[in-house]
Design a protein around this motif. Sequence first.
Motif, mmCIF file in Angstrom:
data_model
loop_
_atom_site.group_PDB
_atom_site.id
_atom_site.type_symbol
_atom_site.label_atom_id
_atom_site.label_comp_id
_atom_site.label_asym_id
_atom_site.label_seq_id
_atom_site.Cartn_x
_atom_site.Cartn_y
_atom_site.Cartn_z
ATOM 1 N N PHE A 189 0.841 -1.185 0.000
ATOM 2 C CA PHE A 189 0.000 0.000 0.000
ATOM 3 C C PHE A 189 0.885 1.247 0.000
ATOM 4 O O PHE A 189 1.944 1.283 0.641
ATOM 5 N N GLY A 191 1.015 5.760 0.167
ATOM 6 C CA GLY A 191 0.393 6.830 0.940
ATOM 7 C C GLY A 191 -0.877 7.345 0.319
ATOM 8 O O GLY A 191 -1.784 7.825 1.014
ATOM 9 N N GLU A 192 -1.023 7.240 -0.981
ATOM 10 C CA GLU A 192 -2.232 7.728 -1.642
ATOM 11 C C GLU A 192 -3.452 6.900 -1.275
ATOM 12 O O GLU A 192 -4.583 7.393 -1.321
ATOM 13 N N ASP A 193 -3.225 5.633 -0.928
ATOM 14 C CA ASP A 193 -4.363 4.782 -0.578
ATOM 15 C C ASP A 193 -4.983 5.174 0.759
ATOM 16 O O ASP A 193 -6.141 4.843 1.026
ATOM 17 N N TYR A 194 -4.242 5.869 1.613
ATOM 18 C CA TYR A 194 -4.751 6.263 2.919
ATOM 19 C C TYR A 194 -5.141 7.745 2.973
ATOM 20 O O TYR A 194 -5.639 8.200 3.996
ATOM 21 N N SER A 195 -4.901 8.510 1.913
ATOM 22 C CA SER A 195 -5.223 9.939 1.927
ATOM 23 C C SER A 195 -6.701 10.153 1.610
ATOM 24 O O SER A 195 -7.337 9.318 0.961
ATOM 25 N N ASN A 196 -7.230 11.296 2.055
ATOM 26 C CA ASN A 196 -8.628 11.636 1.791
ATOM 27 C C ASN A 196 -8.760 12.716 0.729
ATOM 28 O O ASN A 196 -9.764 13.423 0.677
#
Length: 244
Positions: A189, A191-196
């Motif tokens: 994963f 960092g983009e997968d956890y950003s809003n």
Amino acid sequence: MATSFRSVVRTVFRFTPSILHTPRQYQAITLRLCPALQQFALPSHSFCQAVTLQDNSTIQAAEALSRYKDKPWEYLESEEYIERYGANPVWVGYRRNHKGGIPPQKTRKTCIRGDKICGNPCPICRDSNIMIHHQNVKLLQQFISPQTGMVYDPIRTGVCMKQQKKLSETINTARDHGFLPSQIPHVDFTGEDYSNCHDAVGLTPPAPLKSGDDWYKWYGAITPDENEVAKVRKTYKAYLKPGL
């Protein structure tokens, strides 16, 4: 003289059947004293026959089958299994009988059909002590690739299609019960997968239209046919609100 003696003996044996049931020692003494009665003596039957080697092997196979029926995984730890297979899987060294030098691309459908057994059964059908069970983990691991976790193709193991289908179903059952590990692919994963900030998880953008505006600009310029509108109103008169 001999003919008359034989007829007398036959008559005596016919009217006195108890003589036929005399003990063995008296019968032997009678035959020893009068050899002429030997042809009328009963054949010596032995009710305690010696057990042949084939019968011994059959009895041992039946005992082993009943012994490993409830706990089939104990057979893989027995001396009989180690002496026969060693540390190798049960399918190592197996070769199917076939015509010609090129082996067939598919294994046989089944090795046992009713009372008939093929000439060279597959590694599972040839050994009656091998039983496919979801708790028999050591046996199931022999048919699973340790690198990929995939079930070996029957062309490699030589297992018939009937046992291969049973193997696949049992392996899935063992994985569902937790006896075998399930192969789950690893996913990295970012960092983009956890950003809003993504559009799918961010704030909803404002609507491009104001209240009262049509979604399509050309929709307000369309003039409907009065006759078609009258037909629709007549058809759905009972469902229309008053004033429409």
